[in-house]
Design a protein around this motif. Structure first.
Motif, mmCIF file in Angstrom:
data_model
loop_
_atom_site.group_PDB
_atom_site.id
_atom_site.type_symbol
_atom_site.label_atom_id
_atom_site.label_comp_id
_atom_site.label_asym_id
_atom_site.label_seq_id
_atom_site.Cartn_x
_atom_site.Cartn_y
_atom_site.Cartn_z
ATOM 1 N N PHE A 7 39.234 18.375 -24.245
ATOM 2 C CA PHE A 7 37.910 17.727 -24.818
ATOM 3 C C PHE A 7 37.117 18.619 -25.161
ATOM 4 N N GLU A 8 36.415 18.220 -26.362
ATOM 5 C CA GLU A 8 35.386 19.039 -27.136
ATOM 6 C C GLU A 8 34.209 18.101 -27.343
ATOM 7 N N ASP A 9 33.106 18.126 -26.417
ATOM 8 C CA ASP A 9 31.845 17.515 -26.879
ATOM 9 C C ASP A 9 31.200 17.804 -27.961
ATOM 10 N N LYS A 10 31.802 17.113 -28.983
ATOM 11 C CA LYS A 10 31.075 17.334 -30.183
ATOM 12 C C LYS A 10 30.617 15.904 -30.729
ATOM 13 N N ASN A 11 29.859 15.811 -31.654
ATOM 14 C CA ASN A 11 29.391 14.453 -32.437
ATOM 15 C C ASN A 11 30.126 14.348 -33.499
ATOM 16 N N SER A 12 31.475 13.768 -33.178
ATOM 17 C CA SER A 12 32.416 13.614 -34.265
ATOM 18 C C SER A 12 32.899 12.256 -34.311
ATOM 19 N N PHE A 13 33.902 11.924 -35.171
ATOM 20 C CA PHE A 13 34.370 10.802 -35.589
ATOM 21 C C PHE A 13 35.185 10.227 -34.341
ATOM 22 N N LEU A 14 36.130 11.015 -33.967
ATOM 23 C CA LEU A 14 36.958 10.830 -32.864
ATOM 24 C C LEU A 14 36.132 10.675 -31.542
ATOM 25 N N ASN A 15 35.223 11.582 -31.252
ATOM 26 C CA ASN A 15 34.480 11.309 -29.888
ATOM 27 C C ASN A 15 33.754 9.927 -29.842
ATOM 28 N N ASN A 16 33.422 9.686 -31.088
ATOM 29 C CA ASN A 16 32.652 8.329 -30.959
ATOM 30 C C ASN A 16 33.469 6.860 -31.061
ATOM 31 N N LEU A 17 34.694 6.954 -30.973
ATOM 32 C CA LEU A 17 35.617 5.941 -30.940
ATOM 33 C C LEU A 17 35.631 5.359 -29.522
ATOM 34 N N SER A 18 35.850 4.393 -29.359
ATOM 35 C CA SER A 18 36.135 3.770 -27.760
ATOM 36 C C SER A 18 37.466 4.336 -27.354
ATOM 37 N N ARG A 60 41.732 23.611 -34.459
ATOM 38 C CA ARG A 60 42.463 24.882 -34.019
ATOM 39 C C ARG A 60 42.773 24.790 -32.521
ATOM 40 N N GLN A 61 41.930 23.922 -31.581
ATOM 41 C CA GLN A 61 42.059 23.796 -29.916
ATOM 42 C C GLN A 61 43.496 23.420 -29.847
ATOM 43 N N THR A 62 43.718 22.399 -30.946
ATOM 44 C CA THR A 62 45.117 21.717 -30.678
ATOM 45 C C THR A 62 46.304 22.442 -31.354
ATOM 46 N N LEU A 63 46.115 23.327 -31.976
ATOM 47 C CA LEU A 63 47.079 24.017 -32.834
ATOM 48 C C LEU A 63 48.274 24.803 -31.818
ATOM 49 N N PRO A 64 48.164 25.386 -30.895
ATOM 50 C CA PRO A 64 48.934 25.865 -29.759
ATOM 51 C C PRO A 64 49.950 24.490 -29.246
ATOM 52 N N ILE A 65 49.311 23.248 -28.883
ATOM 53 C CA ILE A 65 50.052 22.283 -28.685
ATOM 54 C C ILE A 65 50.924 21.725 -29.738
ATOM 55 N N LEU A 66 50.374 21.541 -31.056
ATOM 56 C CA LEU A 66 51.178 21.119 -32.022
ATOM 57 C C LEU A 66 52.468 22.009 -32.546
ATOM 58 N N SER A 67 51.963 23.202 -32.516
ATOM 59 C CA SER A 67 53.144 24.121 -32.712
ATOM 60 C C SER A 67 54.306 23.981 -31.593
ATOM 61 N N VAL A 68 53.997 23.990 -30.529
ATOM 62 C CA VAL A 68 54.888 23.906 -29.444
ATOM 63 C C VAL A 68 55.799 22.554 -29.753
ATOM 64 N N SER A 69 55.096 21.715 -29.795
ATOM 65 C CA SER A 69 55.630 20.126 -29.923
ATOM 66 C C SER A 69 56.640 20.284 -31.235
ATOM 67 N N GLY A 70 56.022 21.029 -32.234
ATOM 68 C CA GLY A 70 56.823 20.767 -33.392
ATOM 69 C C GLY A 70 58.062 21.470 -33.432
ATOM 70 N N PHE A 71 57.866 22.758 -32.623
ATOM 71 C CA PHE A 71 59.353 23.369 -32.407
ATOM 72 C C PHE A 71 60.241 22.726 -31.545
ATOM 73 N N VAL A 72 59.847 21.829 -30.602
ATOM 74 C CA VAL A 72 60.779 21.142 -29.621
ATOM 75 C C VAL A 72 61.493 20.037 -30.641
ATOM 76 N N ILE A 73 60.672 19.387 -31.581
ATOM 77 C CA ILE A 73 60.871 18.324 -32.310
ATOM 78 C C ILE A 73 62.034 18.816 -33.364
ATOM 79 N N LEU A 74 61.949 20.155 -33.868
ATOM 80 C CA LEU A 74 62.629 20.557 -34.967
ATOM 81 C C LEU A 74 63.912 21.195 -34.358
ATOM 82 N N THR A 75 63.893 21.575 -33.042
ATOM 83 C CA THR A 75 65.226 22.035 -32.494
ATOM 84 C C THR A 75 65.990 20.844 -31.769
#
Length: 75
Positions: A7-18, A60-75
């Motif tokens: 969670f990043e407390d930013k005034n962004s599009f995703l944070n404003n969604l319910s 940038r904060q989710t990049l490590p999770i995306l890279s690990v998930s991508g590695f698992v999916i590709l293998t």
């Protein structure tokens, strides 16, 4: 102490969604590619999610999770 959260407390599009809208997006991004069964739909779904993360400035904060998930999916 740093918490283990994405969670990043930013005034962004995703944070404003319910929370319900976010949950429906997660269900849709899981079910629609499975129902369609096409690799292009999977690619579009992943690309859309990455664009939303980049637009909300949390890619940038989710990049490590995306890279690990991508590695698992590709293998």
């Amino acid at each position: 102490m740093k918490t283990m959260s994405l969670f990043e407390d930013k005034n962004s599009f995703l944070n404003n969604l319910s929370p319900l809208t976010k949950m429906l997006y997660v269900f849709a991004t899981i079910l629609i590619p499975i129902i369609a069964g096409d690799l292009a739909v999977f690619s579009i779904t992943i690309l859309l999610s990455v664009v939303l993360l980049a637009h909300s400035k949390v890619l940038r904060q989710t990049l490590p999770i995306l890279s690990v998930s991508g590695f698992v999916i590709l293998t």
